[in-house]
Design a protein around this motif. Structure first.
Motif, PDB file in Angstrom:
ATOM      1  N   GLU A 167      35.111  56.276  61.932  1.00  0.00           N
ATOM      2  CA  GLU A 167      34.566  57.632  62.133  1.00  0.00           C
ATOM      3  C   GLU A 167      33.054  57.692  61.945  1.00  0.00           C
ATOM      4  N   LYS A 168      32.475  56.649  61.365  1.00  0.00           N
ATOM      5  CA  LYS A 168      31.025  56.574  61.190  1.00  0.00           C
ATOM      6  C   LYS A 168      30.362  55.782  62.312  1.00  0.00           C
ATOM      7  N   MET A 169      31.133  55.414  63.320  1.00  0.00           N
ATOM      8  CA  MET A 169      30.671  54.630  64.468  1.00  0.00           C
ATOM      9  C   MET A 169      30.325  53.194  64.088  1.00  0.00           C
ATOM     10  N   GLN A 170      30.863  52.724  62.957  1.00  0.00           N
ATOM     11  CA  GLN A 170      30.624  51.363  62.494  1.00  0.00           C
ATOM     12  C   GLN A 170      31.661  50.415  63.075  1.00  0.00           C
ATOM     13  N   THR A 171      31.225  49.220  63.441  1.00  0.00           N
ATOM     14  CA  THR A 171      32.136  48.175  63.896  1.00  0.00           C
ATOM     15  C   THR A 171      32.638  47.397  62.686  1.00  0.00           C
ATOM     16  N   ASN A 172      33.369  46.310  62.929  1.00  0.00           N
ATOM     17  CA  ASN A 172      33.861  45.468  61.842  1.00  0.00           C
ATOM     18  C   ASN A 172      32.762  44.638  61.194  1.00  0.00           C
ATOM     19  N   LEU A 173      31.592  44.555  61.823  1.00  0.00           N
ATOM     20  CA  LEU A 173      30.482  43.778  61.264  1.00  0.00           C
ATOM     21  C   LEU A 173      29.529  44.692  60.494  1.00  0.00           C
ATOM     22  N   ALA A 219      32.149  52.338  73.393  1.00  0.00           N
ATOM     23  CA  ALA A 219      32.926  52.504  72.166  1.00  0.00           C
ATOM     24  C   ALA A 219      34.212  53.274  72.415  1.00  0.00           C
ATOM     25  N   GLU A 220      35.208  52.953  71.628  1.00  0.00           N
ATOM     26  CA  GLU A 220      36.508  53.607  71.700  1.00  0.00           C
ATOM     27  C   GLU A 220      36.521  54.813  70.774  1.00  0.00           C
ATOM     28  N   SER A 221      37.102  55.900  71.244  1.00  0.00           N
ATOM     29  CA  SER A 221      37.288  57.078  70.409  1.00  0.00           C
ATOM     30  C   SER A 221      38.751  57.178  70.009  1.00  0.00           C
ATOM     31  N   TYR A 222      39.166  58.356  69.538  1.00  0.00           N
ATOM     32  CA  TYR A 222      40.579  58.559  69.226  1.00  0.00           C
ATOM     33  C   TYR A 222      40.958  60.003  69.508  1.00  0.00           C
ATOM     34  N   SER A 223      42.240  60.219  69.717  1.00  0.00           N
ATOM     35  CA  SER A 223      42.746  61.535  70.099  1.00  0.00           C
ATOM     36  C   SER A 223      42.870  62.464  68.896  1.00  0.00           C
ATOM     37  N   GLY A 263      26.282  59.233  69.571  1.00  0.00           N
ATOM     38  CA  GLY A 263      24.929  58.797  69.243  1.00  0.00           C
ATOM     39  C   GLY A 263      24.331  59.568  68.093  1.00  0.00           C
ATOM     40  N   ARG A 264      24.506  60.877  68.106  1.00  0.00           N
ATOM     41  CA  ARG A 264      23.979  61.706  67.018  1.00  0.00           C
ATOM     42  C   ARG A 264      24.621  61.322  65.684  1.00  0.00           C
ATOM     43  N   ILE A 265      25.944  61.075  65.698  1.00  0.00           N
ATOM     44  CA  ILE A 265      26.636  60.709  64.460  1.00  0.00           C
ATOM     45  C   ILE A 265      26.103  59.390  63.920  1.00  0.00           C
ATOM     46  N   ALA A 266      25.972  58.383  64.785  1.00  0.00           N
ATOM     47  CA  ALA A 266      25.470  57.084  64.333  1.00  0.00           C
ATOM     48  C   ALA A 266      24.049  57.187  63.805  1.00  0.00           C
ATOM     49  N   GLY A 267      23.191  57.915  64.513  1.00  0.00           N
ATOM     50  CA  GLY A 267      21.811  58.067  64.055  1.00  0.00           C
ATOM     51  C   GLY A 267      21.738  58.713  62.685  1.00  0.00           C
ATOM     52  N   ASP A 268      22.640  59.655  62.432  1.00  0.00           N
ATOM     53  CA  ASP A 268      22.669  60.325  61.131  1.00  0.00           C
ATOM     54  C   ASP A 268      23.161  59.391  60.036  1.00  0.00           C
ATOM     55  N   VAL A 269      24.261  58.675  60.314  1.00  0.00           N
ATOM     56  CA  VAL A 269      24.843  57.777  59.313  1.00  0.00           C
ATOM     57  C   VAL A 269      23.869  56.662  58.946  1.00  0.00           C
ATOM     58  N   ILE A 270      23.220  56.094  59.949  1.00  0.00           N
ATOM     59  CA  ILE A 270      22.285  54.981  59.713  1.00  0.00           C
ATOM     60  C   ILE A 270      21.156  55.403  58.780  1.00  0.00           C
ATOM     61  N   THR A 271      20.757  56.660  58.859  1.00  0.00           N
ATOM     62  CA  THR A 271      19.635  57.151  58.047  1.00  0.00           C
ATOM     63  C   THR A 271      20.096  57.972  56.850  1.00  0.00           C
ATOM     64  N   ASP A 280      25.826  62.209  56.522  1.00  0.00           N
ATOM     65  CA  ASP A 280      27.267  62.136  56.305  1.00  0.00           C
ATOM     66  C   ASP A 280      28.085  62.669  57.482  1.00  0.00           C
ATOM     67  N   LEU A 281      27.503  62.698  58.666  1.00  0.00           N
ATOM     68  CA  LEU A 281      28.278  63.100  59.837  1.00  0.00           C
ATOM     69  C   LEU A 281      29.412  62.098  60.082  1.00  0.00           C
ATOM     70  N   ALA A 282      30.492  62.578  60.663  1.00  0.00           N
ATOM     71  CA  ALA A 282      31.627  61.706  60.993  1.00  0.00           C
ATOM     72  C   ALA A 282      32.242  62.180  62.306  1.00  0.00           C
ATOM     73  N   HIS A 283      32.736  61.231  63.070  1.00  0.00           N
ATOM     74  CA  HIS A 283      33.365  61.537  64.353  1.00  0.00           C
ATOM     75  C   HIS A 283      34.761  62.112  64.117  1.00  0.00           C
ATOM     76  N   ARG A 284      35.068  63.238  64.768  1.00  0.00           N
ATOM     77  CA  ARG A 284      36.353  63.908  64.566  1.00  0.00           C
ATOM     78  C   ARG A 284      37.326  63.672  65.719  1.00  0.00           C
ATOM     79  N   GLY A 285      36.987  62.772  66.614  1.00  0.00           N
ATOM     80  CA  GLY A 285      37.869  62.486  67.731  1.00  0.00           C
ATOM     81  C   GLY A 285      37.584  63.379  68.922  1.00  0.00           C
ATOM     82  N   ILE A 286      38.348  63.171  69.989  1.00  0.00           N
ATOM     83  CA  ILE A 286      38.154  63.908  71.231  1.00  0.00           C
ATOM     84  C   ILE A 286      39.519  64.317  71.787  1.00  0.00           C
TER      85      ILE A 286
END
Length: 548
Positions: free
Chosen positions: A265-271, A281-285, A304-312, A315-321
């Protein structure tokens, strides 16, 4: 902190803009192999059709603009060819000079987007065959049309881009043929709803070939696997896209079941310190929680907005689509969100399905019909998905349904919405409200509904059902449900004595309202199992034609 973003269309530039708003000291660099940044892919068909006058309108922002506004360095024609995640170094090739440079990062973001799929068709590499994906494709198509004045175009694929291109090139005066290998257009729609759009395409002069697959392209034609030969002096490939994951895979980034990069949900990969956003990137329902891949600019910007926020440090998080989409096909609008009927069945839901045919606003002010197909979960009452086809008011209603589904609304909640009403904009009982009311009544078993498909299946299985057409005899004579008897509503109370109240009974009218009234009459007279036909005779006839 040094942030490197690979890709600079919707998602990549959104990462950079949000990161800069949060952190003035971050060093932010974007590398993009393409010529252009932050362009509107969705606007491309409308330039080619002439609704957008200048191609530059689709590329409103430049690298220089971003540098001045955000102090972000965007390097176009710079391809990242290798990544060393241990040393956090990227190797970049300057495509204009072939010079190789290296750059280091603290955080890496994949915004590499998606590439159009190229079908394996003989002749697909010819000069009059085009993808529709970026500004360079667009310029090439535009130049070809100006120089060669093509008269006949074949579009391979009937998704969003294929239908938008069909509309726009038809407006330009071209003879348009669409070749679609499946038995319907727009795979995210149910077949009964897609059929309405197919009829509209044909009514507007588009030659639509379903269950046909292109096998070969020549200078003057497209040949199909079934032996059809279509005259064509231009070919558009609209066969979908695939996420650009090759670079990410090379450093061990894991993919999801859709083939796109798997992120949390933070747009982070496994690395560690590696993110992915947008069409790669894959989302979720929101409805099921399962992985969902729907590459759209709106989702890319959000990611993009969520990742830019998390990186800096945010605490934004993706809520799915929900996989929401809307499309204009000539003067028809097609909107959908959430699960289709076929998806809901595959997910194991016990569903109620309603076809609601209502005008978008007062008919005396020119309100035109739209067909709303809504799917709800019988167990919870929750709305699962909606599809709408109509000329007027589709965008307004689909967005209300999106909001309702996102907030986990039940069918009964829709009736209680205090929606805006005035005759130029709506009806007193808005189609959204009526949809909720009818679905809830059906799930409460007060006024059960039956779809044309369900009715057909039960009759074909040998079940004895009495079907009552409650319309005037003249309407009945024009078209009716096979096997139905004509008993107008005004005569039903007297004639019902000739019917067997123990046999399952289906009532219907033209669109559903009078059928519902007849249903109530029979229920109050003690009939045990009474259904109203979803969408009435109008919906039944459309269903029957779609299955011929």
């Amino acid at each position: 902190m040094k942030i490197i973003i690979i890709g600079s269309v919707a998602a990549g530039t959104s990462v950079a803009a949000k990161a800069r708003r949060n952190d003035e000291n971050a060093d932010i660099t974007l590398y993009n192999a393409d010529y252009d940044i932050s362009y509107s892919i969705c606007g491309i068909p409308y330039f080619l059709g002439g609704e957008v006058d200048e191609l530059e309108t689709l590329t409103p922002r430049s690298s220089e603009w971003f540098k001045k506004r955000y102090n972000v360095d965007i390097h176009t024609r710079h391809e990242v060819v290798e990544i060393n995640p241990d040393q956090k170094v990227v190797t970049v090739k300057k495509l204009n000079t072939n010079e190789i440079i290296e750059d280091h990062y603290d955080t890496l973001v994949f915004a590499t987007g998606a590439a159009p799929t190229t079908p394996q068709i003989d002749g697909v590499e010819m000069e009059h065959v085009f993808h529709v994906r970026n500004i360079q494709n667009t310029a090439s198509i535009h130049s070809y049309m100006q120089a060669e004045s093509p008269e006949k175009v074949t579009i391979i694929g009937a998704g969003f881009i294929g239908l938008e291109m069909a509309e726009q090139l038809k407006h330009r005066g071209l003879d348009v043929t669409i070749v679609q290998r499946s038995n319907q257009i727009m795979p995210h729609l149910d077949k009964d709803m897609a059929f309405r759009v197919e009829e509209h395409l044909r009514a507007n002069g588009v030659n639509l070939l379903l269950n046909e697959e292109a096998a070969a392209i020549t200078e003057t034609s497209v040949e199909t696997t079934k032996g059809s030969v279509i005259d064509a002096d231009m070919v558009i490939l609209a066969t979908g896209v695939r996420p650009n994951t090759k670079l990410a895979e090379q450093i061990g980034v894991e993919l999801g079941v859709s083939g796109a990069v798997q992120v949390n949900e933070k747009m982070q990969t496994n690395l560690p310190d590696v993110y992915a956003v947008g069409d790669v990137a894959e989302s979720y329902s929101i409805v099921t929680g399962n992985p969902l891949y729907r590459p759209l600019g709106s989702t890319a910007n959000k990611m993009g907005r969520i990742a830019g926020d998390v990186i800096t440090g945010g605490d934004l998080a993706h809520r799915g689509i929900l996989g929401t989409g809307i499309l204009r096909v000539f003067d028809l609008a097609v909107g959908y969100t959430g699960l289709s009927e076929k998806d809901a069945v595959m997910e194991g839901f016990d569903i109620e399905v309603l076809h609601n045919i209502k005008p978008a606003r007062a008919e005396y002010l020119g309100g035109k019909e739209m067909v709303i197909k809504a799917i709800a979960d019988r167990k919870t009452g929750r709305i699962l998905g909606v599809q709408i086809v109509g000329e007027d008011g589709v965008d307004k209603r689909i967005d209300v349904f999106v909001t309702a589904i996102s907030l986990k609304a039940r069918a009964e909640d829709l009736f209680h919405l205090d929606l805006a009403y005035a005759p130029p904009f709506s009806t007193t009982k808005d189609p959204v409200m009526y949809t909720g009311m009818a679905l809830q009544n059906a799930m409460d078993k007060k006024n059960r509904i039956i779809t044309p498909q369900e009715l057909t299946n039960r009759i074909q299985n040998g079940e004895k059902i009495q079907v009552i057409d409650t319309r005037a005899p003249k309407q009945y004579e024009v078209s009716n449900v096979e096997g139905a008897v004509n008993i107008p509503l005004a005569e039903l109370r007297a004639e019902a004595k000739q019917l067997d109240p123990a046999i399952p009974t289906v009532t219907y009218c033209n669109k559903g309202v009078t059928g519902n009234a007849a249903q109530n009459v029979l229920i109050n007279m003690g009939f045990e199992e009474v259904y109203n036909l979803s969408g009435g005779n109008k919906n039944y006839q459309s269903f029957s034609k779609s299955n011929q």
